[in-house]
Motif scaffolding. Structure first.
Motif, PDB file in Angstrom:
ATOM      1  N   THR A 228     -58.204 -33.129 -22.027  1.00  0.00           N
ATOM      2  CA  THR A 228     -58.872 -31.960 -21.477  1.00  0.00           C
ATOM      3  C   THR A 228     -57.978 -30.757 -21.704  1.00  0.00           C
ATOM      4  OG1 THR A 228     -59.956 -33.261 -19.761  1.00  0.00           O
ATOM      5  CG2 THR A 228     -59.727 -30.897 -19.344  1.00  0.00           C
TER       6      THR A 228
ATOM      7  N   LYS B 165     -58.154 -33.088 -29.190  1.00  0.00           N
ATOM      8  CA  LYS B 165     -58.666 -33.555 -27.900  1.00  0.00           C
ATOM      9  C   LYS B 165     -59.276 -34.950 -28.045  1.00  0.00           C
ATOM     10  CE  LYS B 165     -61.353 -30.570 -25.921  1.00  0.00           C
ATOM     11  NZ  LYS B 165     -62.181 -29.432 -25.527  1.00  0.00           N
TER      12      LYS B 165
ATOM     13  N   SER C  21     -57.016 -38.001 -19.350  1.00  0.00           N
ATOM     14  CA  SER C  21     -57.963 -38.125 -18.240  1.00  0.00           C
ATOM     15  C   SER C  21     -57.336 -38.726 -16.989  1.00  0.00           C
ATOM     16  CB  SER C  21     -59.169 -38.952 -18.671  1.00  0.00           C
ATOM     17  OG  SER C  21     -58.752 -40.243 -19.059  1.00  0.00           O
TER      18      SER C  21
END
Length: 99
Positions: free
Chosen positions: A37, A32, A67
Motif C-alpha cells: 500500500t 506495489k 498488508s
C-alpha cells in the motif's frame, strides 16, 4: 516481495524513498504488485505531493507498506517544496509505524 512473503507471509515490509516516479505510474503499480500500500494514497488529494516543479504539485517520494502493517500515522511535512529558500526541493515523509 514474493520471496519475502513466501518465507514469512505476515512479514512487515517497508519500501520508501525518492523513487522518482508518480504514484499512478506503471512502475509504482508493478512495485506495489497488489501486496503493498502506498501511504501517500491515504492522504487527502490536496496533500498528495512531495515536490513542486513549474508550479505543479507531484509525488516522487513514496512509503509503501505490506498488508501486515495496519497501524500507522503518516504525513508529508510540506516544509520545502512550497518555498524558494528550501534546503531540498522534496518534502520529507513522516511515518510512525506500530507493528
Amino acid at each position: 516481495m514474493d520471496s519475502i512473503l513466501a518465507a514469512q507471509s505476515d512479514a512487515n515490509v517497508i519500501v520508501l524513498g525518492d523513487l522518482n516516479d508518480y504514484q499512478f505510474s506503471t512502475t509504482l503499480s508493478t512495485l506495489k504488485g497488489g501486496v503493498l500500500t502506498n501511504l501517500v494514497d491515504t492522504l487527502p488529494a490536496s496533500q498528495q505531493y512531495t515536490y513542486v516543479h513549474d508550479g505543479n504539485s507531484q509525488v516522487l517520494d513514496h512509503t509503501l507498506v505490506s498488508s501486515s502493517i495496519t497501524s500507522y500515522d503518516y504525513d508529508i511535512a510540506h516544509i520545502n517544496s512550497e518555498f524558494s529558500g528550501q534546503t531540498s526541493d522534496h518534502d520529507p515523509q513522516v511515518a510512525r509505524i506500530t507493528p
